[in-house]
Design a protein around this motif. Structure first.
Motif, PDB file in Angstrom:
ATOM      1  N   ALA A 128       0.827  -1.211   0.000  1.00 40.50           N
ATOM      2  CA  ALA A 128       0.000   0.000   0.000  1.00 40.50           C
ATOM      3  C   ALA A 128       0.861   1.261   0.000  1.00 40.50           C
ATOM      4  CB  ALA A 128      -0.930  -0.011   1.216  1.00 40.50           C
ATOM      5  N   LEU A 129       1.944   1.261   0.799  1.00 43.19           N
ATOM      6  CA  LEU A 129       2.805   2.441   0.875  1.00 43.19           C
ATOM      7  C   LEU A 129       3.529   2.708  -0.446  1.00 43.19           C
ATOM      8  CD1 LEU A 129       4.346   2.000   4.449  1.00 43.19           C
ATOM      9  CD2 LEU A 129       2.653   3.694   3.722  1.00 43.19           C
ATOM     10  N   VAL A 130       3.966   1.661  -1.116  1.00 44.65           N
ATOM     11  CA  VAL A 130       4.623   1.829  -2.414  1.00 44.65           C
ATOM     12  C   VAL A 130       3.616   2.341  -3.438  1.00 44.65           C
ATOM     13  CG1 VAL A 130       5.738   0.596  -4.324  1.00 44.65           C
ATOM     14  CG2 VAL A 130       6.439   0.139  -1.972  1.00 44.65           C
ATOM     15  N   SER A 131       2.393   1.819  -3.379  1.00 43.31           N
ATOM     16  CA  SER A 131       1.355   2.291  -4.298  1.00 43.31           C
ATOM     17  C   SER A 131       1.050   3.770  -4.052  1.00 43.31           C
ATOM     18  CB  SER A 131       0.082   1.456  -4.112  1.00 43.31           C
ATOM     19  OG  SER A 131      -0.946   1.915  -4.965  1.00 43.31           O
ATOM     20  N   MET A 132       0.965   4.166  -2.761  1.00 43.64           N
ATOM     21  CA  MET A 132       0.692   5.570  -2.415  1.00 43.64           C
ATOM     22  C   MET A 132       1.798   6.502  -2.920  1.00 43.64           C
ATOM     23  SD  MET A 132      -0.686   5.158   1.492  1.00 43.64           S
ATOM     24  CE  MET A 132      -0.373   6.895   1.829  1.00 43.64           C
ATOM     25  N   ALA A 133       3.023   5.977  -2.965  1.00 41.67           N
ATOM     26  CA  ALA A 133       4.167   6.787  -3.400  1.00 41.67           C
ATOM     27  C   ALA A 133       4.439   6.640  -4.894  1.00 41.67           C
ATOM     28  CB  ALA A 133       5.407   6.402  -2.597  1.00 41.67           C
ATOM     29  N   ASN A 134       3.456   6.111  -5.623  1.00 44.08           N
ATOM     30  CA  ASN A 134       3.592   5.934  -7.077  1.00 44.08           C
ATOM     31  C   ASN A 134       4.805   5.091  -7.458  1.00 44.08           C
ATOM     32  OD1 ASN A 134       1.308   7.578  -7.739  1.00 44.08           O
ATOM     33  ND2 ASN A 134       2.554   9.393  -7.295  1.00 44.08           N
ATOM     34  N   GLY A 135       5.017   4.017  -6.688  1.00 48.79           N
ATOM     35  CA  GLY A 135       6.091   3.078  -6.991  1.00 48.79           C
ATOM     36  C   GLY A 135       7.419   3.402  -6.343  1.00 48.79           C
ATOM     37  N   GLN A 136       7.506   4.517  -5.628  1.00 52.79           N
ATOM     38  CA  GLN A 136       8.749   4.895  -4.970  1.00 52.79           C
ATOM     39  C   GLN A 136       8.832   4.261  -3.574  1.00 52.79           C
ATOM     40  OE1 GLN A 136      11.238   6.656  -6.583  1.00 52.79           O
ATOM     41  NE2 GLN A 136       9.803   6.276  -8.277  1.00 52.79           N
ATOM     42  N   PRO A 137      10.049   3.986  -3.092  1.00 51.76           N
ATOM     43  CA  PRO A 137      10.199   3.292  -1.811  1.00 51.76           C
ATOM     44  C   PRO A 137      10.242   4.203  -0.589  1.00 51.76           C
ATOM     45  CG  PRO A 137      12.331   3.524  -2.838  1.00 51.76           C
ATOM     46  CD  PRO A 137      11.327   4.125  -3.798  1.00 51.76           C
ATOM     47  N   THR A 138      10.006   5.495  -0.756  1.00 55.28           N
ATOM     48  CA  THR A 138      10.185   6.454   0.341  1.00 55.28           C
ATOM     49  C   THR A 138       9.380   6.085   1.576  1.00 55.28           C
ATOM     50  OG1 THR A 138      10.468   8.178  -1.329  1.00 55.28           O
ATOM     51  CG2 THR A 138      10.124   8.895   0.947  1.00 55.28           C
ATOM     52  N   TYR A 139       8.085   5.838   1.406  1.00 52.77           N
ATOM     53  CA  TYR A 139       7.218   5.577   2.556  1.00 52.77           C
ATOM     54  C   TYR A 139       7.506   4.223   3.204  1.00 52.77           C
ATOM     55  CZ  TYR A 139       4.430   9.489   0.735  1.00 52.77           C
ATOM     56  OH  TYR A 139       3.998  10.712   0.287  1.00 52.77           O
TER      57      TYR A 139
END
Length: 436
Positions: A399-410
C-alpha cells in the motif's frame, strides 16, 4: 525473577544435539509453511482465488489473506503456551506442529475460485487461521525448550540456531517455488503451485517423530516441583505473566518490531517489489531470495556467538540500527532492474541486519521471563507483534509503495520507524533481562 535462575544439571552433548535438532525441525516447518504461502501470495493467490480483482487490488487481497493468519497467532500462542507452561513443553510443541502441518497440506489440496467459487476463498481463510493458530506457539516454544536445556552462557548461540532454521524454512520454500516456477504458466497455475505445499507432509513426519522421543526440559520439571511445594500447581501462567511482568511483555513486544518488519519485507514483499518495481522475472526474484536466505542462515549463528560474548542486547541493538540505516538503500538496490545488485542488497540485509536481530533475540526474550510462565511470555509478546506488525507488513508495504507511485520512500520510513521503536524498547528493558 528468581525462577529464571533455577539450578540444573547440564545436559550431555548428545541430548543437547537432539533437543536443538527437534527445535530446528519444527521451526523449519513453521517458516517453510509461512514463506510458502508468502511466495504464493506474491505469485498465484490473486490469480487463483481473486480472479475478479486485477492489478494492485488483487495483490492487496492476496497479501490480506497472508495477514489473516497472524490474527490467529496470538490466540494460538496464548492457548498452546498455557499448555506448555501448565502441562509441559513437549505436548504443546507436538500439538502446534500437528496443526501447522495438517493446515499446510490441506492448502495444497484446496479447490480454486474457478472450481468452488467463493467457498474456495472461505476455505483458504479458514486454513490460514488454523495455520496461524498452530504457528503462534511454535517458535516461542522451540526457543524456550532449547534455552532450558543448554547452559545459560550459551543461550544466544543455541537459540540462534533455532532462529537460523526459520531462514532454512524460507530457503526451502523459496527453492521449492523456484523449481515449480519454471513450469509453463498454465501448468504452474494449474497444479505446479500445489507441489511445495504437499511436500511439507514429509517435513512434518520427520519433525513429529523427533519431538515424540524427547524428554521434558529439566528446568521445567524442577520449576513445577517447586510450584507444587508452594501450592502454585493450579495457577494460570498467563494470569501470572500479566500480573507480575506486564512491562516485560510490553517492551518485548516492541523489541521485535524491527526484526518482524524486515523479515517479512525480505521473505514475502521483496518478491513482489522486484517483479513489479524492479522489472525482474519471477525466477530472478526467487533466485535473489535463495542467495539472501543462505546469507541469513550463516549470519544468524555468527551473531549468536557474538551475543554470548558481548551481550544479547548489544547485538540486538546493532541489528536494529543497521536495518534502519540500510532501509532506503535496500529498496533502491531492489529497484535497479539488476539481479546482481538486488541479490547483494538482500544478502547484506539478511546476513547482517536480520542476522543480528535474529541471532540475539532468542536469548534476550527467554531471559526476560521466569520458568513458570516463560513460554507464555515469549509467545504473547512475539505473537501480538506478529498480528500487528509482521502479518500486515507485506500489505502495508504494498500500500505504501502504491501511495508513493512506486517509490520506496514511505515503505523505507515504515521499516526505519519499526527499528527505532525496537531500539528504544531494548535499551529500556535490557536491565530486566537477567543474562543479556
Amino acid at each position: 525473577m528468581e525462577e529464571s535462575q533455577v539450578q540444573k544439571e547440564p545436559a550431555d552433548q548428545k541430548t543437547i544435539r537432539k533437543v536443538v535438532f527437534a527445535g530446528i525441525a519444527g521451526s523449519v516447518i513453521e517458516w517453510y509453511d509461512y514463506a510458502l504461502y508468502g511466495a504464493a501470495a506474491s505469485l498465484v493467490i490473486n490469480k487463483l482465488f481473486f480472479p475478479a480483482l486485477e492489478g494492485t487490488i488483487g495483490m492487496l487481497a492476496a497479501f490480506a489473506t497472508f495477514a489473516v493468519g497472524y490474527f490467529a497467532r496470538p490466540l494460538g500462542g496464548v492457548v498452546i503456551s498455557h499448555i506448555g507452561d501448565r502441562f509441559g513443553r513437549k505436548p504443546a510443541l507436538i500439538f502446534a506442529l500437528t496443526l501447522m502441518g495438517a493446515s499446510t497440506v490441506l492448502l495444497g489440496l484446496l479447490p480454486t475460485y474457478q472450481t468452488a467459487g467463493v467457498w474456495a476463498t472461505v476455505f483458504l481463510v479458514i486454513l490460514r487461521l488454523l495455520q496461524g493458530f498452530g504457528a503462534g506457539a511454535e517458535l516461542a516454544g522451540a526457543l524456550t525448550f532449547v534455552a532450558e536445556y543448554v547452559p545459560v552462557n550459551r543461550r544466544a548461540f543455541f537459540t540462534s540456531l533455532i532462529n537460523a532454521s526459520t531462514v532454512v524454512g524460507i530457503l526451502c520454500a523459496t527453492f521449492a517455488f523456484l523449481i515449480v516456477s519454471k513450469l509453463p504458466e498454465e501448468d504452474f497455475l494449474g497444479w505446479g503451485w500445489r507441489i511445495p505445499f504437499l511436500f511439507s507432509a514429509i517435513l512434518f513426519v520427520i519433525a513429529f517423530f523427533v519431538r515424540k522421543h524427547l524428554d521434558e526440559t529439566p528446568e521445567y520439571v524442577q520449576s513445577m516441583a517447586k510450584a507444587e511445594v508452594k501450592k502454585k500447581a493450579n495457577s494460570v501462567p498467563i494470569k501470572e505473566l500479566l500480573k507480575n511482568s506486564p512491562k516485560e511483555v510490553f517492551f518485548a513486544f516492541l523489541s521485535v518490531a524491527g526484526h518482524q518488519a524486515v523479515s517479512y519485507i525480505l521473505s514475502v514483499y521483496s518478491i513482489s517489489y522486484m517483479i513489479n518495481n524492479g522489472g525482474m522475472t519471477r525466477t530472478d526474484s526467487l533466485t535473489a531470495l535463495v542467495f539472501a536466505s543462505i546469507a541469513g542462515i550463516i549470519g544468524t549463528p555468527l551473531m549468536g556467538l557474538l551475543a554470548d560474548k558481548v551481550g544479547a542486547w548489544k547485538v540486538f541493538s546493532f541489528g536494529c540500527i543497521f536495518i534502519a540505516c540500510f532501509a532506503y538503500p535496500l529498496f533502491w538496490m531492489l529497484g535497479t532492474h539488476n539481479l546482481a545488485i538486488a541479490t547483494l542488497a538482500m544478502c547484506i540485509c539478511y546476513g547482517v541486519g536480520y542476522g543480528a536481530t535474529s541471532g540475539s533475540q532468542g536469548a534476550f526474550l527467554v531471559n526476560l521471563f521466569p520458568t513458570r510462565y516463560r513460554f507464555s511470555g515469549v509467545a504473547l509478546s512475539r505473537e501480538l507483534n506478529g498480528m500487528l506488525v509482521a502479518g500486515p507488513t507485506p500489505l502495508i508495504a504494498a500500500a505504501l509503495v502504491s501511495m508513493a507511485n512506486g517509490q520506496p520512500t514511505y515503505v523505507a520510513a515504515y521499516l526505519m520507524t519499526c527499528c527505532m521503536l525496537s531500539l528504544i524498547a531494548i535499551l529500556v528493558i535490557k536491565k530486566r533481562s537477567t543474562h543479556a
